[in-house]
Design an enzyme around this catalytic site. Structure first.
Site, PDB file in Angstrom:
ATOM      1  N   HIS A 418      -9.624 121.972  -6.074  1.00  0.00           N
ATOM      2  CA  HIS A 418      -8.749 121.513  -7.146  1.00  0.00           C
ATOM      3  C   HIS A 418      -8.479 120.019  -6.972  1.00  0.00           C
ATOM      4  O   HIS A 418      -8.911 119.398  -6.012  1.00  0.00           O
ATOM      5  CB  HIS A 418      -7.409 122.257  -7.100  1.00  0.00           C
ATOM      6  N   GLU A 499      -6.766 120.395  -2.524  1.00  0.00           N
ATOM      7  CA  GLU A 499      -6.403 119.473  -3.606  1.00  0.00           C
ATOM      8  C   GLU A 499      -6.974 118.104  -3.249  1.00  0.00           C
ATOM      9  O   GLU A 499      -6.575 117.484  -2.267  1.00  0.00           O
ATOM     10  CB  GLU A 499      -4.887 119.396  -3.764  1.00  0.00           C
TER      11      GLU A 499
END
Length: 545
Positions: A418, A499
């Site tokens: 992500h 992330e």
């Protein structure tokens, strides 16, 4: 005699497109080739606009009144017009309310999830469900959120009534028109595409007239691929080309299921095959990207990793050993419908494209997995960016990936890529209680962070997912949870959400989810180094049950 493109040549003529009428582009430039003996030779490049359709040994031409080399600029509708990005103290100002759309009633929310809308114990969380939260920290009450035009008007009016001026600790506007940011990004993508295509055409011309005349044009050019982002159909071609170029390594799977709008979700398996083309049983690694549509850098990173492994097999001893001992199961684009929507309609779209009724669209796929579904950390409000859907694994995208994962049986590590915030998140997201394998997960997560920093100096944080904020129905918790473990022959997996870049949003919102194309390669490089460690370690040290 072999010719070389002069280093002094700058492809500035591509930039002239910005000065031309958008539908009639005509760009011309002269290139100088210098032989090893110092003899110069010139060629003219003409492309776009109403140019004469002629070519010769000293001319590269492409003419079209509507586009250049088939590249069309994205012209977004005005979905983000006057949408604002605001950093504010959410706990202090949670009393600001936003209207519920007409026709929506609490009974429209399932009993299981009703507490995640109007009946939250934490009023701040109720307020935030109306907003698109980009970043927040458990260490403070500061939130960075995307407001629609009407939401921002309401918020700004409320703050003025409170007598709190903009610019202090209470609230700060980062960007007043996210449509402008999206349009600037589209222009950047377009101009980058032009520059890259010109480089490709020059390379083909050189091969035709001064080099390898037998070299054929492939679906994609790997030398220029990572200079830009790509649409769904182009990414599919990338993986088809990988499968064609490395048949001894790659198996292309056309469909593991379909999206809510009926698009096929493709996947690949990557490992060193036996001489007869068969694949012996090996520990498996699962990678997936683009579960959230707007997080383009997650998709480009999965592409980079795939190319890193295939192109270095037989050249790099560590990668060669990894591919002989490991099988990778890769789903490059989970949310194809949403991803297409970010190219054609709204650059900042997050969810899939389910029609929820009453004008609400989309389910947050990363709240829809069948693990502690709707137990907080998600929303039963269909307009929310974290809307978990009507039931666990209600979405065909989630159903397809859960089924495909469950069929593998030998997975030892799984990563869901992500962006953004530069975090390596480990289980679990649904509870503050430490997972049974917290020690092992922490060791690997901390090492990933250390390796990333050693490549380009970027600082990531390794922490349990719940330390950021509570989430339920998330992919990484499902990978580690009871259902997936049972399907995986009882083997728990090292499971992470990573992330990626950047760490925060710059003033003006010009980073965050919109990572500039020039950062694709350095991002890929730092993650590739970390993934070499990750794969080698978890294969040799699987979690003990």
């Amino acid at each position: 005699m072999k010719k070389f493109l002069s280093i002094s040549v700058v492809l500035s003529f591509a930039l002239l497109a910005t000065q031309s009428a958008p539908q009639v582009l005509s760009v011309t430039g002269d290139l100088t080739f210098t032989s090893e003996g110092g003899v110069s030779e010139s060629a003219q490049v003409v492309f776009g606009g109403r140019c004469q359709r002629e070519s010769g040994p000293q001319r590269i031409s492409h003419c079209d009144e509507d586009d250049i080399f088939g590249i069309k600029q994205v012209n977004y509708p005005r979905e983000l017009k006057n949408h604002a990005l605001v950093r504010f103290n959410a706990r202090k100002h949670h009393d600001i309310t936003f209207p519920v759309p007409a026709g929506f009633a609490l009974e429209d929310v399932s009993p299981l999830s009703s507490s995640t809308f109007q009946e939250q114990e934490e009023p701040m969380e109720t307020m935030l469900q109306h907003l698109d939260v980009w970043s927040r920290s458990s260490a403070s009450d500061e939130v960075l959120a995307h407001f629609t035009a009407s939401q921002f008007e309401r918020f700004e009016r409320a703050m003025h009534l409170k007598g709190i001026p903009e610019g202090g600790d209470d609230w700060q506007v980062i960007e007043r028109d996210l449509q402008r940011v999206a349009d600037e990004d589209a222009e950047n993508i377009y101009m980058t595409s032009l520059r890259v295509r010109v480089e490709e055409e020059i390379s083909l011309w050189k091969n035709k007239h001064h080099g390898n005349k037998d070299k054929k044009k492939s679906r994609v050019d790997f030398e220029t691929w990572f200079k830009n982002y790509h649409r769904h159909d182009e990414i599919k071609d990338f993986y088809l080309q990988i499968a064609d170029d490395y048949p001894e390594l790659v198996t292309y799977i056309p469909s593991i299921g379909q999206t809510v709008e009926g698009r096929d979700i493709f996947a690949i398996k990557l490992t060193a095959k036996e001489h007869d083309g068969s694949i012996k049983e090996k520990p498996q690694i699962w990678w997936q990207g683009l579960q959230h549509a707007r997080e383009w850098a997650g998709g480009s990173t999965v592409q980079f990793l795939t190319h890193h492994l295939t192109s270095n097999y037989g050249k790099n001893d560590n990668i060669t050993a990894i591919l002989r001992d490991t099988e990778f199961v890769i789903v490059p684009i989970m949310n194809i419908d949403g991803y297409d929507y970010t190219w054609n309609n709204n650059r900042l779209w997050r969810k899939n494209r389910r029609q929820n009724g009453l004008g609400a669209y989309g389910v947050d796929l990363n709240r829809n997995w069948d693990d502690h579904f709707a137990e907080g950390g998600s929303s039963g409000f269909p307009w929310s960016e974290t809307y978990h859907g009507p039931s666990a694994a209600s979405e065909p995208e989630v159903q397809a990936l859960q089924k495909f994962f469950s069929e593998q049986k030998r997975i030892v590590g799984a990563i869901d890529f992500h962006c953004y915030s530069q975090l390596v998140l480990r289980p679990e997201g649904w509870t503050t209680k430490l997972s049974p394998h917290e020690k092992e997960h922490k060791f690997v997560g901390d090492r990933i962070v250390s390796i990333i920093k050693n490549v380009h100096g970027k600082t990531y944080i390794s922490e349990p997912s719940v330390a950021l904020y509570k989430t339920t129905g998330a992919a990484s918790d499902w990978f580690y949870g009871d259902q997936a473990t049972a399907a995986n022959n009882g083997q728990h997996v090292y499971s992470y959400t990573i992330e990626l870049r950047p760490s925060d949003t710059n003033p003006g919102g010009r980073s965050g989810f919109i990572l500039p194309p020039e950062e694709i390669i350095p991002l890929g490089e730092e993650i590739a180094q970390a993934m070499e460690f990750f794969v080698d370690y978890v294969v040799k040290n699987p979690l003990k049950n």
